[in-house]
Write a protein that holds these residues in place. Structure first.
Motif, PDB file in Angstrom:
ATOM      1  N   GLN A  30       0.831  -1.208   0.000  1.00  0.00           N
ATOM      2  CA  GLN A  30       0.000   0.000   0.000  1.00  0.00           C
ATOM      3  C   GLN A  30       0.866   1.259   0.000  1.00  0.00           C
ATOM      4  O   GLN A  30       0.466   2.291  -0.554  1.00  0.00           O
ATOM      5  N   ARG A  31       2.037   1.173   0.578  1.00  0.00           N
ATOM      6  CA  ARG A  31       2.963   2.310   0.512  1.00  0.00           C
ATOM      7  C   ARG A  31       3.374   2.557  -0.939  1.00  0.00           C
ATOM      8  O   ARG A  31       3.507   3.701  -1.377  1.00  0.00           O
ATOM      9  N   VAL A  33       1.533   1.810  -3.547  1.00  0.00           N
ATOM     10  CA  VAL A  33       0.347   2.385  -4.189  1.00  0.00           C
ATOM     11  C   VAL A  33       0.273   3.881  -3.907  1.00  0.00           C
ATOM     12  O   VAL A  33       0.039   4.698  -4.812  1.00  0.00           O
ATOM     13  N   LEU A  34       0.482   4.255  -2.651  1.00  0.00           N
ATOM     14  CA  LEU A  34       0.449   5.663  -2.283  1.00  0.00           C
ATOM     15  C   LEU A  34       1.531   6.453  -3.019  1.00  0.00           C
ATOM     16  O   LEU A  34       1.336   7.628  -3.364  1.00  0.00           O
ATOM     17  N   PHE A  50      -4.930   7.662  -7.540  1.00  0.00           N
ATOM     18  CA  PHE A  50      -4.249   6.776  -6.601  1.00  0.00           C
ATOM     19  C   PHE A  50      -4.484   7.182  -5.147  1.00  0.00           C
ATOM     20  O   PHE A  50      -4.411   6.330  -4.258  1.00  0.00           O
ATOM     21  N   PHE A  54      -5.779   4.238  -2.793  1.00  0.00           N
ATOM     22  CA  PHE A  54      -5.137   3.945  -1.509  1.00  0.00           C
ATOM     23  C   PHE A  54      -6.173   3.851  -0.393  1.00  0.00           C
ATOM     24  O   PHE A  54      -6.122   2.930   0.442  1.00  0.00           O
ATOM     25  N   THR A  55      -7.129   4.778  -0.367  1.00  0.00           N
ATOM     26  CA  THR A  55      -8.174   4.721   0.659  1.00  0.00           C
ATOM     27  C   THR A  55      -8.992   3.446   0.526  1.00  0.00           C
ATOM     28  O   THR A  55      -9.258   2.758   1.524  1.00  0.00           O
ATOM     29  N   ASN A  57      -8.144   0.583  -0.800  1.00  0.00           N
ATOM     30  CA  ASN A  57      -7.326  -0.566  -0.414  1.00  0.00           C
ATOM     31  C   ASN A  57      -7.174  -0.677   1.097  1.00  0.00           C
ATOM     32  O   ASN A  57      -7.263  -1.774   1.672  1.00  0.00           O
ATOM     33  N   LEU A 101       1.250   6.241   7.239  1.00  0.00           N
ATOM     34  CA  LEU A 101       0.780   6.175   5.854  1.00  0.00           C
ATOM     35  C   LEU A 101      -0.419   7.097   5.658  1.00  0.00           C
ATOM     36  O   LEU A 101      -0.508   7.831   4.660  1.00  0.00           O
ATOM     37  N   GLN A 105      -0.641  10.451   3.292  1.00  0.00           N
ATOM     38  CA  GLN A 105      -1.705  10.678   2.315  1.00  0.00           C
ATOM     39  C   GLN A 105      -2.325  12.064   2.506  1.00  0.00           C
ATOM     40  O   GLN A 105      -2.556  12.795   1.541  1.00  0.00           O
TER      41      GLN A 105
END
Length: 715
Positions: A30-31, A33-34, A50, A54-55, A57, A101, A105
């Motif tokens: 997920q990092r 993805v962010l 994205f 991210f949210t 996911n 994380l 964001q």
């Protein structure tokens, strides 16, 4: 816990330090993805996309993984994972890892995205910054279009604490009727059926300039219309995430359909696993929510608004091609080009009978390949039967409609619909009802297993013979995700593969189970043993001084036994290249253990979802299918993997693998310390983006297929 590994001498391959934690590995993904939102090399609206992904996911991660761990803690489970952690320890590390994380964001949105949007003429502003006339227009909009949808729920001696639905965005409102009265808490749900970003009309704005205000601010600014004749003391947004790990015992369920309906009902009221609060939320509200939702301080995440970034996807629909990636249209497969087939009066079955076909989505059109295969079967007078396994499909599925047409046309149709496909249960229940109404035989699932295979079998009468045509895919029969997920599918008339699918579908609909198959690797059955033997064979060749190599592309490498096999293969001298999208338990590059193993991850505009395996000393050496190397896929799901024996298609698969291993734009490399580093081109070297490369190859192949002298080759 420490990422230090044991010395190379006398290595114990069961040492917990050799195994990455499943949950922390997913958070590492997920990092990445962010990072797509943070990376200013991406177009602005791609970065916005994205932030939203991210949210979504992380919501799913908390619902599924944190929810499951909370259940284990409540049940006082203390068993340790292969990496040596208890459920309690995992939860603590998850919260510690996830919190920064979310903070990153939020900073990305406020410090990077908002200013960049403003520079592009797309302003997301606070309500109080609007002019009086703009506020008046939005008040009219609120009163006309939003207020009637709102239902304030007050908590006081006459009203119980309100139910807070999963993932809903809410306003916590404190009011009092007079200065001496008790302060009262009310919950106002921000409606999900109204645009989250409310457009501020301005006749002077250019056509491509837009100004928006978050809906929650519009509601908050007009609370006097919702709470007349009382004093509004404070308001703040909050959001609740509930556990999705609600299950029913299938062995004792009299009706699986009813059991799934119960699961859907209970999920609405499941335990809260996360509370998100807007910064500045009054302590009174914080304490009240934590108490009544039974949420700990560790499970409470405080951040500057907005709390829900999913609705930013609304911005990606703006007509701003200058701030987006070039749009992609899936191309026709060269060998299934409609104009050529029509001109030659040939069917899909003629093409597949002549030579296997490999389809690659989203580079190849789903509708003109896989759906055409099933739709032609539905309307072909020579087709006797169609059998399909559906895990997920779209709400308006053309695949399902074709299967219904097949039944109406007198074909024998059997459909395996997996009711336990998480978050798609309701959609699948709807299709089950529709299929059964058409008289189609429907299997709901297999007790004890989740059916995850993506396979279709077509039985066709040709002269005096009956031929079997098969589709074995890595992705779902879902026309929409096929536009954004990278998947592969094999169309083949190989009789051995067809007979293996006959056995598999008999397992779905009858009382039979097979452990032996002619060519396919099937779980439950021969898949774990088959993959293990393939890895061990490479290791044996290497021990005897031969060259040995394994290249595998998958979504997840979680199964500890397969990780151990790869460690042993590396120790034997096998070169191992792994392209693993997200979860990976293996540590590469450890002396004496995995120094011959490299692990990569590709994160780009499309979700990498295909699974490919290559074993250098195996014949045929190449395999594709639905299974990851996870314990659940190898032991607890019904999965199908097929060999790819055609040399031309093997060349295609090798090209795909090489392109993934050459990417220097979207590829990340996992280090022996468990950290990922994004790769970049060497000075002067060209940029290689595997997904852009595959798009260009698909375009070129489609163009070449239109030429009169096309030979039929796709490489």
């Amino acid at each position: 816990m420490s990422d230090e590994h044991p010395p190379a001498t006398d290595v114990d391959l069961d040492d917990p330090s050799l195994y990455r934690n499943r949950e922390l590995s997913e958070l590492s993904f997920q990092r990445r993805v962010l990072h797509e939102a943070l990376d200013d090399r991406n177009p602005l609206l791609e970065r916005v996309k994205f932030l939203s992904i991210f949210t979504s996911n992380m919501d799913e991660f908390f619902m599924k993984r944190v929810g499951g761990l909370k259940q284990q803690v409540a049940a006082e489970v203390t068993d340790r994972t292969p990496d040596g952690r208890t459920p309690d320890e995992q939860l603590a590390e998850i919260f510690e890892t996830a919190r920064p994380l979310f903070d990153r964001q939020t900073r990305c949105y406020h410090e990077d995205i908002l200013p960049a949007l403003a520079d592009a003429g797309i302003d997301i502003v606070d309500y109080e910054t609007l002019t009086a006339s703009e506020q008046s227009a939005l008040r009219d909009y609120f009163e006309r279009s939003v207020l009637p949808t709102l239902t304030p729920l007050t908590f006081d001696p006459a009203h119980p604490f309100p139910f807070i639905s999963n993932l809903s965005l809410s306003l916590a409102v404190l009011t009092r009727s007079n200065p001496d009265a008790e302060v009262t808490f009310s919950r106002v749900k921000i409606p999900g059926n109204r645009p989250r970003l409310v457009s501020v009309e301005d006749d002077e704005q250019a056509d491509d300039d837009r100004t928006f205000v978050p809906l929650e601010q519009v509601v908050a600014a007009n609370l006097d219309l919702l709470f007349p004749d009382v004093e509004v003391l404070a308001h703040s947004t909050f959001r609740v995430t509930r556990n999705a790990e609600v299950r029913r015992n299938e062995e004792v369920a009299e009706d699986l359909v009813d059991a799934i309906r119960d699961v859907l009902h209970e999920r609405r009221f499941a335990t809260v696993v996360r509370l998100e609060l807007e910064a500045g939320t009054p302590d009174r509200v914080r304490n009240l929510l934590q108490t009544h939702l039974d949420v700990s301080e560790a499970e409470t995440f405080v951040r500057e608004g907005p709390l829900d970034f999913r609705d930013l996807m609304q911005l990606t629909e703006l007509d701003r091609p200058d701030r987006k990636l070039e749009p992609w249209t899936p191309q026709p497969h060269p060998r299934l080009l409609e104009s050529r087939l029509d001109a030659q009066d040939r069917s899909v079955f003629d093409v597949v009978q002549a030579e296997d076909v490999l389809v690659h989505h989203p580079y190849h059109s789903f509708s003109k390949t896989v759906h055409r295969f099933i739709d032609e079967a539905a309307h072909d007078p020579d087709v006797l039967a169609i059998k399909a396994a559906i895990y997920r499909t779209s709400r308006d599925s053309n695949i399902i409609e074709s299967l219904i047409d097949a039944a109406r046309n007198g074909k024998q149709v059997a459909v395996m619909v997996e009711l336990k496909a998480r978050f798609d249960e309701e959609n699948n229940l709807r299709w089950v009802k529709r299929l059964e109404e058409e008289g189609i035989h429907v299997a709901y699932g297999t007790p004890g297993y989740k059916t995850h295979t993506k396979t279709t079998l077509v039985v066709r009468e040709e002269g005096e013979d009956v031929e079997l045509y098969s589709h074995v895919g890595t992705g779902n029969y879902h026309s929409e995700t096929a536009k954004t997920y990278v998947d592969l599918g094999l169309l083949t008339a190989d009789r051995d593969v067809g007979q293996d699918l006959v056995k598999l579908f008999n397992f779905f609909t009858g009382h039979s189970r097979h452990d032996e198959y002619r060519k396919m690797l099937i779980a439950p059955g021969n898949m774990r043993e088959g993959f293990t033997d393939l890895v061990r064979h490479e290791a044996a060749v290497a021990r005897n001084g031969g060259d040995a190599r394994i290249v595998a592309k998958m979504n997840r490498l979680e199964d500890p036994a397969m990780v151990r096999e790869l460690y042993e293969a590396s120790q034997a001298g096998v070169d191992v290249d792994l392209v693993v999208r997200d979860i990976c338990r293996l540590y590469p590059g450890i002396d004496g253990v995995s120094e011959n193993v490299s692990v990569y991850s590709v994160v780009g505009r499309f979700l990498e979802h295909s699974r490919i395996w290559y074993f250098e000393n195996d014949e045929p050496g190449f395999y594709i299918g639905s299974a990851d190397w996870m314990t659940r896929n190898l032991d607890n799901r019904v999965e199908g993997v097929a060999p790819v024996e055609n040399e031309r298609l093997q060349s295609e698969l090798w090209t795909i693998l090489e392109a993934n291993l050459s990417d220097n734009r979207k590829r990340w490399r996992l280090g022996s310390d468990g950290r990922y580093e994004q790769l970049s081109p060497d000075d002067g070297a060209p940029v290689v983006n595997v997904q852009e490369l595959m798009m260009e190859r698909a375009r070129a192949a489609a163009r070449d297929a239109d030429s009169p002298d096309w030979s039929g080759r796709t490489d």
